[in-house]
Motif scaffolding. Structure first.
Motif, PDB file in Angstrom:
ATOM      1  N   ARG A  98       0.714  -1.318  -0.078  1.00  0.00           N
ATOM      2  CA  ARG A  98       0.105   0.055   0.041  1.00  0.00           C
ATOM      3  C   ARG A  98       0.879   1.250  -0.005  1.00  0.00           C
ATOM      4  NH1 ARG A  98      -5.337  -1.363   3.954  1.00  0.00           N
ATOM      5  NH2 ARG A  98      -5.167  -3.480   3.617  1.00  0.00           N
ATOM      6  N   ALA A  99       0.339   2.327  -0.705  1.00  0.00           N
ATOM      7  CA  ALA A  99       1.210   3.502  -0.717  1.00  0.00           C
ATOM      8  C   ALA A  99       0.910   4.322   0.495  1.00  0.00           C
ATOM      9  CB  ALA A  99       0.504   4.346  -1.676  1.00  0.00           C
ATOM     10  N   PRO A 100       2.029   5.063   0.895  1.00  0.00           N
ATOM     11  CA  PRO A 100       1.811   5.694   2.283  1.00  0.00           C
ATOM     12  C   PRO A 100       0.477   6.672   2.313  1.00  0.00           C
ATOM     13  CG  PRO A 100       3.951   5.829   1.364  1.00  0.00           C
ATOM     14  CD  PRO A 100       3.206   5.428   0.146  1.00  0.00           C
ATOM     15  N   GLY A 101      -0.109   6.269   3.567  1.00  0.00           N
ATOM     16  CA  GLY A 101      -1.331   7.078   3.675  1.00  0.00           C
ATOM     17  C   GLY A 101      -2.561   6.345   3.266  1.00  0.00           C
ATOM     18  N   ALA A 102      -2.472   5.043   2.543  1.00  0.00           N
ATOM     19  CA  ALA A 102      -3.462   4.210   2.165  1.00  0.00           C
ATOM     20  C   ALA A 102      -3.676   3.077   3.123  1.00  0.00           C
ATOM     21  CB  ALA A 102      -3.258   3.716   0.744  1.00  0.00           C
ATOM     22  N   TRP A 103      -2.783   2.822   4.121  1.00  0.00           N
ATOM     23  CA  TRP A 103      -2.876   1.792   5.116  1.00  0.00           C
ATOM     24  C   TRP A 103      -3.472   2.432   6.200  1.00  0.00           C
ATOM     25  CZ3 TRP A 103       2.109  -1.146   7.261  1.00  0.00           C
ATOM     26  CH2 TRP A 103       1.639  -2.199   8.153  1.00  0.00           C
ATOM     27  N   GLN A 104      -4.834   2.040   6.390  1.00  0.00           N
ATOM     28  CA  GLN A 104      -5.616   2.792   7.494  1.00  0.00           C
ATOM     29  C   GLN A 104      -5.582   1.667   8.570  1.00  0.00           C
ATOM     30  OE1 GLN A 104      -6.509   5.742   7.366  1.00  0.00           O
ATOM     31  NE2 GLN A 104      -5.969   6.080   5.286  1.00  0.00           N
ATOM     32  N   VAL A 105      -5.062   2.138   9.686  1.00  0.00           N
ATOM     33  CA  VAL A 105      -5.074   1.218  10.924  1.00  0.00           C
ATOM     34  C   VAL A 105      -6.107   1.641  11.983  1.00  0.00           C
ATOM     35  CG1 VAL A 105      -3.431   0.453  12.693  1.00  0.00           C
ATOM     36  CG2 VAL A 105      -2.609   0.707  10.508  1.00  0.00           C
ATOM     37  N   ALA A 106      -7.186   0.901  12.319  1.00  0.00           N
ATOM     38  CA  ALA A 106      -8.008   1.113  13.523  1.00  0.00           C
ATOM     39  C   ALA A 106      -7.651   1.161  14.802  1.00  0.00           C
ATOM     40  CB  ALA A 106      -9.050   0.260  12.939  1.00  0.00           C
ATOM     41  N   LEU A 107      -6.766   0.426  15.211  1.00  0.00           N
ATOM     42  CA  LEU A 107      -6.031   0.331  16.513  1.00  0.00           C
ATOM     43  C   LEU A 107      -5.377   1.585  16.865  1.00  0.00           C
ATOM     44  CD1 LEU A 107      -6.427  -1.771  18.939  1.00  0.00           C
ATOM     45  CD2 LEU A 107      -4.042  -2.757  18.043  1.00  0.00           C
ATOM     46  N   PRO A 108      -5.544   2.651  17.797  1.00  0.00           N
ATOM     47  CA  PRO A 108      -5.041   3.542  17.868  1.00  0.00           C
ATOM     48  C   PRO A 108      -3.618   3.390  18.214  1.00  0.00           C
ATOM     49  CG  PRO A 108      -7.193   3.642  19.109  1.00  0.00           C
ATOM     50  CD  PRO A 108      -6.983   2.244  18.520  1.00  0.00           C
ATOM     51  N   ASP A 109      -3.281   2.482  19.226  1.00  0.00           N
ATOM     52  CA  ASP A 109      -2.028   2.333  19.790  1.00  0.00           C
ATOM     53  C   ASP A 109      -0.987   1.843  18.459  1.00  0.00           C
ATOM     54  OD1 ASP A 109      -2.762   2.842  22.367  1.00  0.00           O
ATOM     55  OD2 ASP A 109      -2.678   0.876  22.904  1.00  0.00           O
ATOM     56  N   LEU A 110      -1.727   0.805  17.672  1.00  0.00           N
ATOM     57  CA  LEU A 110      -0.940   0.548  16.725  1.00  0.00           C
ATOM     58  C   LEU A 110      -0.473   1.763  15.793  1.00  0.00           C
ATOM     59  CD1 LEU A 110       0.761  -1.870  15.020  1.00  0.00           C
ATOM     60  CD2 LEU A 110      -1.669  -2.404  13.957  1.00  0.00           C
ATOM     61  N   ALA A 111      -1.376   2.478  15.522  1.00  0.00           N
ATOM     62  CA  ALA A 111      -1.621   3.450  14.470  1.00  0.00           C
ATOM     63  C   ALA A 111      -0.330   4.522  14.976  1.00  0.00           C
ATOM     64  CB  ALA A 111      -2.795   4.193  14.396  1.00  0.00           C
ATOM     65  N   SER A 112      -0.205   4.827  16.188  1.00  0.00           N
ATOM     66  CA  SER A 112       0.676   5.915  16.786  1.00  0.00           C
ATOM     67  C   SER A 112       1.979   5.079  16.441  1.00  0.00           C
ATOM     68  CB  SER A 112       0.201   6.155  18.055  1.00  0.00           C
ATOM     69  OG  SER A 112       0.685   4.857  18.819  1.00  0.00           O
ATOM     70  N   ARG A 113       2.136   3.794  16.600  1.00  0.00           N
ATOM     71  CA  ARG A 113       3.666   3.434  16.540  1.00  0.00           C
ATOM     72  C   ARG A 113       4.005   3.319  15.097  1.00  0.00           C
ATOM     73  NH1 ARG A 113       1.173   2.591  21.126  1.00  0.00           N
ATOM     74  NH2 ARG A 113       2.555   1.540  22.840  1.00  0.00           N
ATOM     75  N   LEU A 114       2.949   2.933  14.367  1.00  0.00           N
ATOM     76  CA  LEU A 114       3.323   2.696  12.972  1.00  0.00           C
ATOM     77  C   LEU A 114       3.579   4.302  12.384  1.00  0.00           C
ATOM     78  CD1 LEU A 114       1.096   0.135  11.338  1.00  0.00           C
ATOM     79  CD2 LEU A 114       3.344  -0.150  12.095  1.00  0.00           C
ATOM     80  N   GLY A 115       3.043   5.207  12.957  1.00  0.00           N
ATOM     81  CA  GLY A 115       3.218   6.678  12.429  1.00  0.00           C
ATOM     82  C   GLY A 115       4.422   7.074  12.799  1.00  0.00           C
ATOM     83  N   SER A 116       5.057   6.389  13.765  1.00  0.00           N
ATOM     84  CA  SER A 116       6.514   6.903  14.101  1.00  0.00           C
ATOM     85  C   SER A 116       7.772   6.038  13.477  1.00  0.00           C
ATOM     86  CB  SER A 116       6.625   6.688  15.840  1.00  0.00           C
ATOM     87  OG  SER A 116       5.757   7.444  16.437  1.00  0.00           O
ATOM     88  N   ALA A 117       7.275   5.153  12.683  1.00  0.00           N
ATOM     89  CA  ALA A 117       8.301   4.246  11.957  1.00  0.00           C
ATOM     90  C   ALA A 117       8.961   5.011  10.794  1.00  0.00           C
ATOM     91  CB  ALA A 117       7.579   2.899  11.629  1.00  0.00           C
ATOM     92  N   LEU A 118      10.052   4.608  10.513  1.00  0.00           N
ATOM     93  CA  LEU A 118      10.713   5.115   9.338  1.00  0.00           C
ATOM     94  C   LEU A 118      10.059   4.481   8.072  1.00  0.00           C
ATOM     95  CD1 LEU A 118      13.121   6.721   7.802  1.00  0.00           C
ATOM     96  CD2 LEU A 118      14.351   4.535   8.083  1.00  0.00           C
ATOM     97  N   LEU A 119       9.663   5.435   7.199  1.00  0.00           N
ATOM     98  CA  LEU A 119       8.944   5.052   5.872  1.00  0.00           C
ATOM     99  C   LEU A 119      10.360   4.771   4.804  1.00  0.00           C
ATOM    100  CD1 LEU A 119       6.544   4.421   3.954  1.00  0.00           C
ATOM    101  CD2 LEU A 119       6.476   6.697   3.614  1.00  0.00           C
ATOM    102  N   ILE A 120      10.500   3.598   4.241  1.00  0.00           N
ATOM    103  CA  ILE A 120      11.267   3.392   3.233  1.00  0.00           C
ATOM    104  C   ILE A 120      10.551   3.247   2.013  1.00  0.00           C
ATOM    105  CG2 ILE A 120      13.178   1.951   2.611  1.00  0.00           C
ATOM    106  CD1 ILE A 120      13.644   1.147   5.558  1.00  0.00           C
ATOM    107  N   GLU A 121      10.589   4.009   1.101  1.00  0.00           N
ATOM    108  CA  GLU A 121       9.501   3.843   0.048  1.00  0.00           C
ATOM    109  C   GLU A 121      10.548   3.459  -1.472  1.00  0.00           C
ATOM    110  OE1 GLU A 121       5.452   5.802  -2.048  1.00  0.00           O
ATOM    111  OE2 GLU A 121       6.914   7.068  -0.495  1.00  0.00           O
ATOM    112  N   ILE A 122      10.145   2.555  -2.033  1.00  0.00           N
ATOM    113  CA  ILE A 122      10.601   2.120  -3.381  1.00  0.00           C
ATOM    114  C   ILE A 122       9.752   3.027  -4.404  1.00  0.00           C
ATOM    115  CG2 ILE A 122      11.003   0.357  -5.009  1.00  0.00           C
ATOM    116  CD1 ILE A 122      11.297  -1.564  -2.780  1.00  0.00           C
TER     117      ILE A 122
END
Length: 203
Positions: A98-122
């Motif tokens: 999925r493109a950045p922003g298209a991966w919608q996460v409903a679980l708030p705690d998981l969403a915040s953690r993924l939002g802090s991760a480094l995005l490596i995009e090809i």
């Protein structure tokens, strides 16, 4: 054109990734997992762009763990994997189509953690990478492409990993059907077929 088979060695053996300037930042980021925020990175990119191979290489290098197709896992399971990696002090690479922003996460705690991760995009392949991909896919099929053919293709080919692979597949099929080497004339027909403008020639 540059190709790397090492250190991209996995349990399946040495596997080749064609490397161009547009992919070098991805390789550099995967080589420095200790610099990732919370030791977590998300590898995103289009289909057939080598994400799974890079994830296998990363995991089997011993530098950390990788989850291919992370966006398809139940969110509770993914959250548990993230917590376990943090507890173990292990870098974690999450792979998604999925493109950045298209991966919608409903679980708030998981969403915040993924939002802090480094995005490596090809991203889209550059000219050097496109030339390398053309040569690599042709080589896998036993096709011989001359320099003139590759030069003709470069400004005309669809600039996507899937598009390049499908065009070489079309070239291979037309070459076999006509019992002909890959000429610029055959390339024109393959490009026209891929664009939907192909009309069979009368023999």
């Amino acid at each position: 054109m540059s190709q790397i088979a090492l250190p991209l060695v996995t349990a399946r053996g040495a596997e080749t990734v064609v490397l161009g300037p547009s992919l070098q930042p991805v390789i550099d980021a995967l080589s420095s997992p200790n610099s990732w925020p919370f030791r977590t990175a998300i590898l995103a990119g289009p289909p057939r762009s080598g994400k799974s191979l890079l994830a296998r290489w990363f995991a089997e290098s011993g530098e950390g763990d990788a989850i291919d197709g992370a966006d398809s896992l139940p969110e509770d399971d993914l959250f548990h994997r993230w917590n376990r990696a943090q507890a173990d002090g292990r870098p974690l690479l999450l792979v998604t189509d999925r493109a950045p922003g298209a991966w919608q996460v409903a679980l708030p705690d998981l969403a915040s953690r993924l939002g802090s991760a480094l995005l490596i995009e090809i991203g889209a392949p550059d000219d050097l990478l496109i030339a390398g991909l053309i040569a690599e896919h042709a080589s896998r099929r036993g096709l011989v492409l001359g320099e003139a053919v590759i030069a003709y293709l470069l400004p005309r080919i669809e600039r996507s990993h899937v598009g390049i692979e499908l065009l070489i597949e079309t070239l291979d099929r037309l070459s076999l059907e006509r019992k002909s080497p890959v000429t610029i004339s055959l390339v024109r027909d393959a490009l026209a077929e891929r664009s939907g403008e192909f009309q069979p020639r009368l023999l």
